[in-house]
Design a protein around this motif. Structure first.
Motif, PDB file in Angstrom:
ATOM      1  N   VAL A   1     -10.832 -46.968   9.006  1.00  0.00           N
ATOM      2  CA  VAL A   1     -12.236 -47.161   9.375  1.00  0.00           C
ATOM      3  C   VAL A   1     -13.121 -46.103   8.729  1.00  0.00           C
ATOM      4  N   GLY A   2     -12.781 -44.831   8.870  1.00  0.00           N
ATOM      5  CA  GLY A   2     -13.593 -43.779   8.250  1.00  0.00           C
ATOM      6  C   GLY A   2     -13.339 -42.408   8.845  1.00  0.00           C
ATOM      7  N   PHE A   3     -14.112 -41.441   8.354  1.00  0.00           N
ATOM      8  CA  PHE A   3     -14.004 -40.049   8.801  1.00  0.00           C
ATOM      9  C   PHE A   3     -15.102 -39.713   9.807  1.00  0.00           C
ATOM     10  N   LYS A   4     -14.723 -38.981  10.839  1.00  0.00           N
ATOM     11  CA  LYS A   4     -15.712 -38.422  11.752  1.00  0.00           C
ATOM     12  C   LYS A   4     -16.043 -36.984  11.366  1.00  0.00           C
ATOM     13  N   ASP A   5     -15.048 -36.272  10.876  1.00  0.00           N
ATOM     14  CA  ASP A   5     -15.265 -34.890  10.477  1.00  0.00           C
ATOM     15  C   ASP A   5     -14.130 -34.446   9.564  1.00  0.00           C
ATOM     16  N   VAL A   6     -14.492 -33.675   8.556  1.00  0.00           N
ATOM     17  CA  VAL A   6     -13.502 -33.087   7.641  1.00  0.00           C
ATOM     18  C   VAL A   6     -13.913 -31.648   7.400  1.00  0.00           C
ATOM     19  N   LYS A   7     -13.018 -30.704   7.680  1.00  0.00           N
ATOM     20  CA  LYS A   7     -13.378 -29.303   7.511  1.00  0.00           C
ATOM     21  C   LYS A   7     -12.161 -28.463   7.151  1.00  0.00           C
ATOM     22  N   VAL A   8     -12.428 -27.393   6.421  1.00  0.00           N
ATOM     23  CA  VAL A   8     -11.373 -26.437   6.054  1.00  0.00           C
ATOM     24  C   VAL A   8     -11.095 -25.538   7.247  1.00  0.00           C
ATOM     25  N   THR A   9      -9.834 -25.388   7.603  1.00  0.00           N
ATOM     26  CA  THR A   9      -9.458 -24.510   8.710  1.00  0.00           C
ATOM     27  C   THR A   9      -8.722 -23.258   8.244  1.00  0.00           C
ATOM     28  N   GLU A  10      -8.145 -23.306   7.039  1.00  0.00           N
ATOM     29  CA  GLU A  10      -7.476 -22.134   6.459  1.00  0.00           C
ATOM     30  C   GLU A  10      -7.550 -22.221   4.947  1.00  0.00           C
ATOM     31  N   ALA A  11      -7.604 -21.060   4.303  1.00  0.00           N
ATOM     32  CA  ALA A  11      -7.577 -21.001   2.837  1.00  0.00           C
ATOM     33  C   ALA A  11      -7.042 -19.643   2.423  1.00  0.00           C
ATOM     34  N   GLU A  12      -6.106 -19.633   1.476  1.00  0.00           N
ATOM     35  CA  GLU A  12      -5.546 -18.369   1.027  1.00  0.00           C
ATOM     36  C   GLU A  12      -4.795 -18.532  -0.282  1.00  0.00           C
ATOM     37  N   MET A  13      -4.627 -17.405  -0.964  1.00  0.00           N
ATOM     38  CA  MET A  13      -3.792 -17.350  -2.154  1.00  0.00           C
ATOM     39  C   MET A  13      -2.446 -16.757  -1.765  1.00  0.00           C
ATOM     40  N   LYS A  14      -1.371 -17.431  -2.145  1.00  0.00           N
ATOM     41  CA  LYS A  14      -0.031 -16.917  -1.960  1.00  0.00           C
ATOM     42  C   LYS A  14       0.573 -16.715  -3.346  1.00  0.00           C
ATOM     43  N   GLY A  15       0.452 -15.487  -3.835  1.00  0.00           N
ATOM     44  CA  GLY A  15       0.834 -15.248  -5.222  1.00  0.00           C
ATOM     45  C   GLY A  15      -0.171 -15.949  -6.113  1.00  0.00           C
ATOM     46  N   ARG A  16       0.299 -16.840  -6.937  1.00  0.00           N
ATOM     47  CA  ARG A  16      -0.600 -17.600  -7.806  1.00  0.00           C
ATOM     48  C   ARG A  16      -0.865 -19.010  -7.257  1.00  0.00           C
ATOM     49  N   VAL A  17      -0.325 -19.303  -6.079  1.00  0.00           N
ATOM     50  CA  VAL A  17      -0.487 -20.627  -5.469  1.00  0.00           C
ATOM     51  C   VAL A  17      -1.625 -20.606  -4.451  1.00  0.00           C
ATOM     52  N   ALA A  18      -2.559 -21.529  -4.610  1.00  0.00           N
ATOM     53  CA  ALA A  18      -3.668 -21.672  -3.667  1.00  0.00           C
ATOM     54  C   ALA A  18      -3.279 -22.684  -2.589  1.00  0.00           C
ATOM     55  N   GLU A  19      -3.564 -22.351  -1.331  1.00  0.00           N
ATOM     56  CA  GLU A  19      -3.286 -23.261  -0.222  1.00  0.00           C
ATOM     57  C   GLU A  19      -4.546 -23.432   0.614  1.00  0.00           C
ATOM     58  N   VAL A  20      -4.866 -24.688   0.904  1.00  0.00           N
ATOM     59  CA  VAL A  20      -6.031 -25.003   1.732  1.00  0.00           C
ATOM     60  C   VAL A  20      -5.595 -25.976   2.815  1.00  0.00           C
ATOM     61  N   THR A  21      -5.890 -25.633   4.056  1.00  0.00           N
ATOM     62  CA  THR A  21      -5.566 -26.495   5.192  1.00  0.00           C
ATOM     63  C   THR A  21      -6.850 -27.157   5.687  1.00  0.00           C
ATOM     64  N   ILE A  22      -6.764 -28.468   5.908  1.00  0.00           N
ATOM     65  CA  ILE A  22      -7.933 -29.255   6.288  1.00  0.00           C
ATOM     66  C   ILE A  22      -7.649 -30.033   7.559  1.00  0.00           C
ATOM     67  N   SER A  23      -8.640 -30.068   8.430  1.00  0.00           N
ATOM     68  CA  SER A  23      -8.579 -30.888   9.633  1.00  0.00           C
ATOM     69  C   SER A  23      -9.349 -32.180   9.369  1.00  0.00           C
ATOM     70  N   PHE A  24      -8.649 -33.317   9.494  1.00  0.00           N
ATOM     71  CA  PHE A  24      -9.264 -34.629   9.300  1.00  0.00           C
ATOM     72  C   PHE A  24      -9.412 -35.315  10.661  1.00  0.00           C
ATOM     73  N   ALA A  25     -10.639 -35.524  11.096  1.00  0.00           N
ATOM     74  CA  ALA A  25     -10.894 -36.328  12.296  1.00  0.00           C
ATOM     75  C   ALA A  25     -11.252 -37.725  11.793  1.00  0.00           C
TER      76      ALA A  25
END
Length: 228
Positions: free
Chosen positions: A151-175
Motif C-alpha cells: 500500500v505505501g509508507f507511513k514513515d521512513v527514517k534513519v535510526t543508526e549510521a556508522e562506519m565500520k572500517g571502510r564499510v558504511a552501515e545505515v539502519t532504517i525504520s520503515f513504517a
C-alpha cells in the motif's frame, strides 16, 4: 758544487710552475656563472622549479585531510555517522539514499511474497538471502501461496549510521502498510487477511564497502515486523 745546488733549485721551481699552470688551465677560474652547489646536485632553492631530470619526490597534498580534521562533528550520533559516511564516500547523499532504500524495501517485500529469488539475491547479503530463501522453500513444500499488495509508507527514517572500517552501515525504520494473506493448497487462508490493511514497522540495516566500485547497498540485517 754551489752552482749545482742553484741549478737544482731553479729546475724544481720551473717544474712547480709548470704544474700550477696546468692545474689553472684544467680547473679554470670562477666567472660568476657557475651553478650553485644545490643546483648541481638536483636540489632547488625557494621559488625555483625542479628541472625535468631532477629526482624530486613530491609530497602528498594533505590539504583535504586537514580540512576533514577541522570539520566540526555533530553531537547527534546519527548525524555524526552520516557525516562520517559522507567523508568516506563523497557521492553519498542522505535524501538520495532514503529514496533508494524505499525502492529496495518495496522490491524486496514484494519479491519475498512472490518467492522470486532472482529479484532478491542482488539486494541481500548472503546470510539474509539464505534466511529469506528458507522461508520461501518452506512455503513451497507446504504448497502455500501469498497474496500481497504493498500500500505505501507511513514513515521512513534513519535510526543508526556508522562506519565500520571502510564499510558504511545505515539502519532504517520503515513504517509501512500492506495487505497480505497466505493460502494453503486448497485456497484457504492460513495467515493474514486478504481484505485488511496491516501496519507494520520493519527495521533493516543496509551496508556498502565505500572503496568498492559497486554503488549498490545490500540488506545485511532485519528485525521481525511488528504491528504499528
Amino acid at each position: 758544487m754551489q752552482d749545482s745546488q742553484y741549478l737544482d733549485i731553479i729546475l724544481i721551481a720551473m717544474v712547480a710552475g709548470f704544474i700550477l699552470f696546468r692545474l689553472y688551465s684544467v680547473l679554470g677560474r670562477r666567472t660568476g656563472n657557475e651553478r650553485p652547489p644545490q643546483e648541481r646536485y638536483g636540489m632547488t632553492g625557494p621559488g625555483r622549479k625542479p628541472r625535468d631530470n631532477d629526482n624530486v619526490v613530491p609530497l602528498p597534498d594533505r590539504t583535504a585531510q586537514h580540512a576533514e580534521a577541522n570539520i566540526e562533528k555533530p553531537s547527534d550520533p546519527i548525524e555524526r555517522g552520516l557525516l562520517d559516511i559522507k567523508l568516506a564516500d563523497r557521492s553519498f547523499e542522505t535524501d538520495e539514499f532514503l529514496a533508494g532504500a524505499r525502492q529496495a524495501y518495496e522490491i524486496i517485500v514484494t519479491a519475498f511474497a512472490a518467492g522470486h529469488r532472482k529479484d532478491l539475491k542482488p539486494l541481500l547479503d548472503s546470510d539474509v538471502f539464505q534466511a529469506f530463501e528458507g522461508v520461501i522453500k518452506g512455503r513451497e513444500e507446504r504448497k502455500e501461496t501469498v497474496a500481497f499488495t504493498f500500500v505505501g509508507f507511513k514513515d521512513v527514517k534513519v535510526t543508526e549510521a556508522e562506519m565500520k572500517g571502510r564499510v558504511a552501515e545505515v539502519t532504517i525504520s520503515f513504517a509501512t502498510q500492506f495487505i497480505s494473506a497466505t493460502h494453503d493448497e486448497n485456497g484457504a487462508v492460513v495467515n493474514g487477511d486478504p481484505k485488511a490493511v496491516q501496519e507494520v514497522t520493519d527495521v533493516w540495516t543496509f551496508a556498502r564497502d565505500t572503496r568498492s566500485s559497486d554503488p549498490n547497498w545490500k540488506l545485511i540485517a532485519t528485525s521481525s515486523g511488528a504491528e504499528a
